[in-house]
Design a protein around this motif. Structure first.
Motif, PDB file in Angstrom:
ATOM      1  N   GLU A 503       0.834  -1.206   0.000  1.00  0.00           N
ATOM      2  CA  GLU A 503       0.000   0.000   0.000  1.00  0.00           C
ATOM      3  C   GLU A 503       0.867   1.254   0.000  1.00  0.00           C
ATOM      4  O   GLU A 503       0.581   2.233  -0.705  1.00  0.00           O
ATOM      5  N   MET A 504       1.913   1.211   0.759  1.00  0.00           N
ATOM      6  CA  MET A 504       2.825   2.353   0.845  1.00  0.00           C
ATOM      7  C   MET A 504       3.475   2.630  -0.511  1.00  0.00           C
ATOM      8  O   MET A 504       3.566   3.788  -0.965  1.00  0.00           O
ATOM      9  N   TRP A 505       3.917   1.588  -1.188  1.00  0.00           N
ATOM     10  CA  TRP A 505       4.584   1.750  -2.478  1.00  0.00           C
ATOM     11  C   TRP A 505       3.612   2.232  -3.551  1.00  0.00           C
ATOM     12  O   TRP A 505       3.970   3.054  -4.402  1.00  0.00           O
ATOM     13  N   ASN A 506       2.397   1.751  -3.483  1.00  0.00           N
ATOM     14  CA  ASN A 506       1.384   2.154  -4.458  1.00  0.00           C
ATOM     15  C   ASN A 506       1.123   3.655  -4.371  1.00  0.00           C
ATOM     16  O   ASN A 506       1.050   4.351  -5.391  1.00  0.00           O
ATOM     17  N   ASN A 510       2.196   6.654  -7.261  1.00  0.00           N
ATOM     18  CA  ASN A 510       1.117   7.382  -7.910  1.00  0.00           C
ATOM     19  C   ASN A 510       1.174   8.876  -7.617  1.00  0.00           C
ATOM     20  O   ASN A 510       0.157   9.514  -7.351  1.00  0.00           O
ATOM     21  N   GLY A 511       2.344   9.399  -7.614  1.00  0.00           N
ATOM     22  CA  GLY A 511       2.503  10.845  -7.627  1.00  0.00           C
ATOM     23  C   GLY A 511       2.791  11.493  -6.287  1.00  0.00           C
ATOM     24  O   GLY A 511       2.993  12.716  -6.235  1.00  0.00           O
ATOM     25  N   TRP A 512       2.845  10.725  -5.221  1.00  0.00           N
ATOM     26  CA  TRP A 512       3.135  11.374  -3.933  1.00  0.00           C
ATOM     27  C   TRP A 512       4.636  11.563  -3.826  1.00  0.00           C
ATOM     28  O   TRP A 512       5.404  10.604  -3.846  1.00  0.00           O
ATOM     29  N   ASP A 513       5.090  12.808  -3.688  1.00  0.00           N
ATOM     30  CA  ASP A 513       6.519  13.089  -3.772  1.00  0.00           C
ATOM     31  C   ASP A 513       7.239  13.020  -2.421  1.00  0.00           C
ATOM     32  O   ASP A 513       8.461  13.086  -2.384  1.00  0.00           O
ATOM     33  N   GLN A 514       6.508  12.895  -1.320  1.00  0.00           N
ATOM     34  CA  GLN A 514       7.175  12.803  -0.021  1.00  0.00           C
ATOM     35  C   GLN A 514       7.349  11.333   0.356  1.00  0.00           C
ATOM     36  O   GLN A 514       6.402  10.571   0.374  1.00  0.00           O
ATOM     37  N   TRP A 515       8.572  10.944   0.666  1.00  0.00           N
ATOM     38  CA  TRP A 515       8.804   9.534   0.987  1.00  0.00           C
ATOM     39  C   TRP A 515       9.472   9.385   2.349  1.00  0.00           C
ATOM     40  O   TRP A 515       9.553   8.314   2.897  1.00  0.00           O
TER      41      TRP A 515
END
Length: 515
Positions: A503-506, A510-515
């Motif tokens: 879920e985290m990787w998905n 899909n565009g979330w730039d904060q990791w």
């Protein structure tokens, strides 16, 4: 002159009293009695003077011997051991009065007063004046206590001024107080009130609870030796040791109250951070280990030598995301693996490990197995924060992203350890105490850590950790016990970890730039 006459002359001279009443023979010439020669008078004068000096020296020596014997007898009569023996012979002594009297016996004048009062009470039967020995003890201790608290404090922060040192720190600048006692003044006074009101400690004739706690905090907060504390607080080594152990026992007894039970609700540290929520919403805390240097007998040193070659005790700890300890278990050998210690705790109900609510879990690092109630990072994948720096900082797959966030969140245990050791440096060295005392010091330090966190959210050491990451190699062995893993693998825990990472990787892809 013949040999016979010379011998007679010598004997006559020795027999002469020097009074001038007997005939004298000097150089073989006889003189009439009552008409002594000048040389005879000189000899008799010198002999009389010599005899007088010898007699005087003998009298001085005898007097000195008598005085020395009298001093020894007096010191023996009023010795601490004699006073304690007399005290032990008394019947019906209240425990509080007993300990007041022990503090009283440090004063030589007070010891003499105590013995003298006791003897006086035994000699007053003819006057129908009955003085109870308990009352005499209480009166003498009370007088000594009054004298101690009415002393004028010193006007400089000089450790040699005894209780004046304590008074000046209490009345001085807050920064000095923090440095000496490792907490704010209001937190210190509130803790004293707790210990006093619950009867965990009591004021003694010469040492108030505030000073007892100050002695304890000075020792663990600066790793000071008994001798240094003696000079600083102006008490005997026995008094320092007794109060240290009393405070240690009292603070340790607060562990059930101040070591928190995990809250089943999602911690605010996770709710307010998109990197962790909703992925770790069921996390209730973090588990980790730290090694505390230890002093152990030679026969045990091989077991307590850790992988770095240092003698240590392995301490298992669990903490909240708010840097408060939930559970603490010191005393394991330094050579023991973290996973082994955790398994031993879980298998022993007497250790009172906190109950883990259904579907909740603790985060554990690479030294522990992934199992129900405990989520570990993926093995064989970079994990520590420093491994995600530089050109290859971005995660390359779901497992690396999971491990990075797992490491960031579980770093709270290292920050807790960092604050604990910074506040109480005695945990950085091997203290000169019995091993059971070394264990108790770890527990007491964690209790004080939690108490300060609860009472003072803006404590300077906790504030220094806000937004900080402690990027240090873990103390525990990072290699999981393979045999243990194969025997306790729990498919539910493995499935949960895979689900969270996916879920985290998905979301990341899909565009979330904060990791």
């Amino acid at each position: 002159m013949s040999l016979a006459s010379a011998k007679m002359n010598f004997m006559d001279e020795d027999a002469s009293s020097g009074s001038g009443d007997d005939a004298n023979v000097v150089d073989g010439n006889k003189h009439q009695p009552g008409i002594p020669s000048n040389s005879g008078r000189r000899k008799r004068s010198r002999k009389a003077t010599g005899d007088a000096i010898v007699d005087a020296m003998l009298e001085i020596a005898a007097a000195s011997k008598m005085r020395a014997n009298a001093i020894v007898k007096s010191e023996d009569r009023f010795s601490i051991s004699k006073c304690i023996k007399v005290l032990d012979e008394m019947l019906g002594i209240d425990q509080q009065i007993y300990f007041l009297a022990l503090d009283l016996f440090e004063n030589a004048n007070a010891r003499e007063t105590f013995i003298s009062l006791k003897n006086t009470s035994a000699e007053m039967d003819d006057f129908d004046l009955e003085l109870d020995e308990l009352e005499l003890t209480a009166a003498a201790a009370g007088y000594h206590y009054y004298s101690s608290i009415t002393k004028q404090p010193c006007h400089s922060l000089s450790p040699s001024k005894g209780c004046g040192f304590m008074a000046e720190v209490l009345n001085g600048h807050g920064v000095v107080f923090q440095e000496m006692f490792r907490m704010d003044k209001n937190v210190f006074h509130k803790l004293c009130d707790i210990l006093r009101q619950r009867g965990m400690l009591r004021d003694t004739a010469g040492v108030m609870i505030e000073e007892q706690l100050g002695i304890f905090l000075n020792i663990i907060g600066h790793n000071e030796r008994n001798r240094v504390i003696q000079e600083r607080f102006h008490h005997s080594g026995e008094t320092i040791s007794r109060h240290f152990n009393n405070v240690l026992k009292a603070v340790k007894s607060l562990s059930r109250e101040f070591l928190l039970t995990p809250n089943p609700s999602t911690p605010p540290e996770i709710l307010g951070n998109n990197r962790f929520y909703p992925y770790f919403q069921d996390c209730i805390g973090v588990i980790g280990g730290m090694h505390i240097p230890a002093q152990v007998p030679a026969k045990d040193q091989s077991r307590f030598r850790n992988k770095k070659g240092v003698l240590s005790q392995n301490v298992l700890a669990a903490c909240t995301l708010d840097l408060q300890f939930i559970f603490i278990y010191p005393g394991w050998e330094g050579s023991a693996a973290g996973s082994r210690v955790l398994r031993a705790v879980l298998d022993d109900p007497h250790q009172n490990f906190p109950h883990i609510p259904e579907d909740k879990y603790f985060l554990v690092d690479t030294g522990y197995a992934n199992m129900k109630g405990f989520i570990a990072p993926f093995e064989g994948v970079r994990y520590h924060i420093h491994e995600y720096r530089g050109a290859n900082q971005l995660p390359r797959n779901a497992r690396e992203l999971f491990n990075h966030r797992h490491s960031s969140l579980s770093n709270v245990i290292r920050r807790s350890f960092h604050v604990l050791k910074t506040r109480f440096p005695i945990l950085k060295v091997a203290p000169q105490y019995a091993f059971h005392t070394q264990r108790d010091i770890v527990i007491a330090a964690c209790v004080l850590h939690n108490y300060i966190r609860r009472e003072c959210k803006n404590d300077w050491l906790f504030s220094s950790m806000e937004g900080m990451t402690v990027d240090e190699p873990p103390d525990v062995d990072e290699h999981t016990d393979i045999g243990l893993v194969s025997s306790v693998q729990d498919q539910v825990a493995f499935s949960m970890r895979e689900s969270i990472s996916a879920e985290m990787w998905n979301h990341f892809m899909n565009g979330w730039d904060q990791w």
